[in-house]
Scaffold this motif. Structure first.
Motif, PDB file in Angstrom:
ATOM      1  N   MET A 166       0.881   3.709  -0.526  1.00 42.30           N
ATOM      2  CA  MET A 166       1.485   2.389  -0.561  1.00 42.30           C
ATOM      3  C   MET A 166       2.617   2.415  -1.593  1.00 42.30           C
ATOM      4  O   MET A 166       2.438   2.916  -2.696  1.00 42.30           O
ATOM      5  CB  MET A 166       0.413   1.360  -0.942  1.00 42.30           C
ATOM      6  CG  MET A 166       0.870  -0.064  -0.765  1.00 42.30           C
ATOM      7  SD  MET A 166      -0.356  -1.344  -1.164  1.00 42.30           S
ATOM      8  CE  MET A 166      -1.595  -1.126   0.063  1.00 42.30           C
ATOM      9  N   ASP A 167       3.761   1.869  -1.235  1.00 44.59           N
ATOM     10  CA  ASP A 167       4.895   1.866  -2.155  1.00 44.59           C
ATOM     11  C   ASP A 167       4.760   0.716  -3.170  1.00 44.59           C
ATOM     12  O   ASP A 167       3.840  -0.096  -3.096  1.00 44.59           O
ATOM     13  CB  ASP A 167       6.217   1.790  -1.392  1.00 44.59           C
ATOM     14  CG  ASP A 167       6.408   0.475  -0.653  1.00 44.59           C
ATOM     15  OD1 ASP A 167       5.464  -0.326  -0.579  1.00 44.59           O
ATOM     16  OD2 ASP A 167       7.522   0.240  -0.150  1.00 44.59           O
ATOM     17  N   GLU A 168       5.696   0.680  -4.113  1.00 47.35           N
ATOM     18  CA  GLU A 168       5.640  -0.305  -5.197  1.00 47.35           C
ATOM     19  C   GLU A 168       5.656  -1.739  -4.679  1.00 47.35           C
ATOM     20  O   GLU A 168       4.873  -2.585  -5.110  1.00 47.35           O
ATOM     21  CB  GLU A 168       6.810  -0.099  -6.162  1.00 47.35           C
ATOM     22  CG  GLU A 168       6.753   1.194  -6.929  1.00 47.35           C
ATOM     23  CD  GLU A 168       7.975   1.396  -7.807  1.00 47.35           C
ATOM     24  OE1 GLU A 168       8.864   0.525  -7.856  1.00 47.35           O
ATOM     25  OE2 GLU A 168       8.034   2.446  -8.466  1.00 47.35           O
ATOM     26  N   GLN A 169       6.562  -2.019  -3.761  1.00 46.02           N
ATOM     27  CA  GLN A 169       6.712  -3.380  -3.248  1.00 46.02           C
ATOM     28  C   GLN A 169       5.457  -3.833  -2.503  1.00 46.02           C
ATOM     29  O   GLN A 169       4.986  -4.954  -2.680  1.00 46.02           O
ATOM     30  CB  GLN A 169       7.934  -3.456  -2.337  1.00 46.02           C
ATOM     31  CG  GLN A 169       8.592  -4.791  -2.342  1.00 46.02           C
ATOM     32  CD  GLN A 169       9.945  -4.738  -1.643  1.00 46.02           C
ATOM     33  OE1 GLN A 169      10.249  -3.821  -0.896  1.00 46.02           O
ATOM     34  NE2 GLN A 169      10.747  -5.759  -1.885  1.00 46.02           N
ATOM     35  N   SER A 170       4.906  -2.967  -1.696  1.00 44.65           N
ATOM     36  CA  SER A 170       3.686  -3.289  -0.954  1.00 44.65           C
ATOM     37  C   SER A 170       2.508  -3.483  -1.905  1.00 44.65           C
ATOM     38  O   SER A 170       1.652  -4.342  -1.681  1.00 44.65           O
ATOM     39  CB  SER A 170       3.352  -2.181   0.045  1.00 44.65           C
ATOM     40  OG  SER A 170       4.371  -2.047   0.993  1.00 44.65           O
ATOM     41  N   SER A 171       2.474  -2.685  -2.960  1.00 45.79           N
ATOM     42  CA  SER A 171       1.404  -2.812  -3.950  1.00 45.79           C
ATOM     43  C   SER A 171       1.462  -4.165  -4.644  1.00 45.79           C
ATOM     44  O   SER A 171       0.432  -4.818  -4.831  1.00 45.79           O
ATOM     45  CB  SER A 171       1.508  -1.706  -4.996  1.00 45.79           C
ATOM     46  OG  SER A 171       1.318  -0.449  -4.405  1.00 45.79           O
ATOM     47  N   TYR A 179       1.277   2.881 -10.542  1.00 45.72           N
ATOM     48  CA  TYR A 179       2.651   2.578 -10.970  1.00 45.72           C
ATOM     49  C   TYR A 179       2.635   1.951 -12.369  1.00 45.72           C
ATOM     50  O   TYR A 179       2.857   0.757 -12.528  1.00 45.72           O
ATOM     51  CB  TYR A 179       3.318   1.601  -9.986  1.00 45.72           C
ATOM     52  CG  TYR A 179       3.340   2.092  -8.570  1.00 45.72           C
ATOM     53  CD1 TYR A 179       4.271   3.042  -8.161  1.00 45.72           C
ATOM     54  CD2 TYR A 179       2.418   1.613  -7.644  1.00 45.72           C
ATOM     55  CE1 TYR A 179       4.284   3.502  -6.849  1.00 45.72           C
ATOM     56  CE2 TYR A 179       2.429   2.063  -6.332  1.00 45.72           C
ATOM     57  CZ  TYR A 179       3.362   3.009  -5.948  1.00 45.72           C
ATOM     58  OH  TYR A 179       3.376   3.463  -4.662  1.00 45.72           O
TER      59      TYR A 179
END
Length: 140
Positions: free
Chosen positions: A1-6, A36
C-alpha cells in the motif's frame, strides 16, 4: 500500500472508530508509522481529523434525539448523568477518546446542544493527545 492509500485507510478507520460502530484505528496507525515513519505528523493529523469527524457524527445523532423535557418526563426525572455533563459542558469532550463512554459523551453533547465549535475543539484536543501518546509509544 502506498503512502496516500495508507493515510486514507487511517482516516477511514479513525472515523469509524469514533462512531457508534465497533472498531479501532490503533493497528492502522501502527502500520502507517512503521511502514512510513516520515508520515509521523501527517498520520497524527489524519487520524485526529478522522476521529474528530467521527465524534462529531455522534454529536449530530444526539441532535436528532427527543428533547430533554420528553426524556425527563418519560424517565421520572432521575437522570444524574445529564447533570454531570451539564456541569462540565464541552470540556468533558476531552474524554471523547475513551472507549465506550466517549461515544456516549459525544451523543450527549449533541443532545444537550453543547456549543458545537467548543465541542469539536475539545474533542479534537483529546483525540490528538491520545494519538500522539500512541504514536510516541510506537516510535520509541
Amino acid at each position: 500500500m502506498d503512502e496516500q492509500s495508507s493515510l486514507f485507510a487511517l482516516f477511514i478507520s479513525s472515523f469509524l472508530a469514533a462512531t457508534l460502530l465497533p472498531g479501532g484505528s490503533e493497528a492502522v496507525l501502527f502500520g502507517v508509522l512503521t511502514g512510513y515513519p516520515e508520515l509521523y505528523w501527517s498520520a497524527l493529523s489524519v487520524a485526529s481529523l478522522g476521529n474528530t469527524l467521527g465524534g462529531m457524527s455522534s454529536y449530530a445523532i444526539g441532535l436528532f434525539l427527543p428533547d430533554e423535557k420528553t426524556v425527563l418526563k418519560n424517565s421520572g426525572g432521575s437522570m444524574r448523568a445529564l447533570q454531570w455533563v451539564r456541569t462540565h459542558g464541552s470540556l468533558i469532550l476531552l474524554l471523547a477518546w475513551v472507549p465506550i463512554i466517549g461515544d456516549l459523551l459525544c451523543v450527549a453533547a449533541g443532545w444537550l446542544r453543547v456549543n458545537w465549535i467548543l465541542a469539536m475543539l475539545f474533542m479534537a484536543a483529546g483525540k490528538f493527545a491520545r494519538y500522539w501518546a500512541i504514536a510516541a509509544a510506537i516510535t520509541a
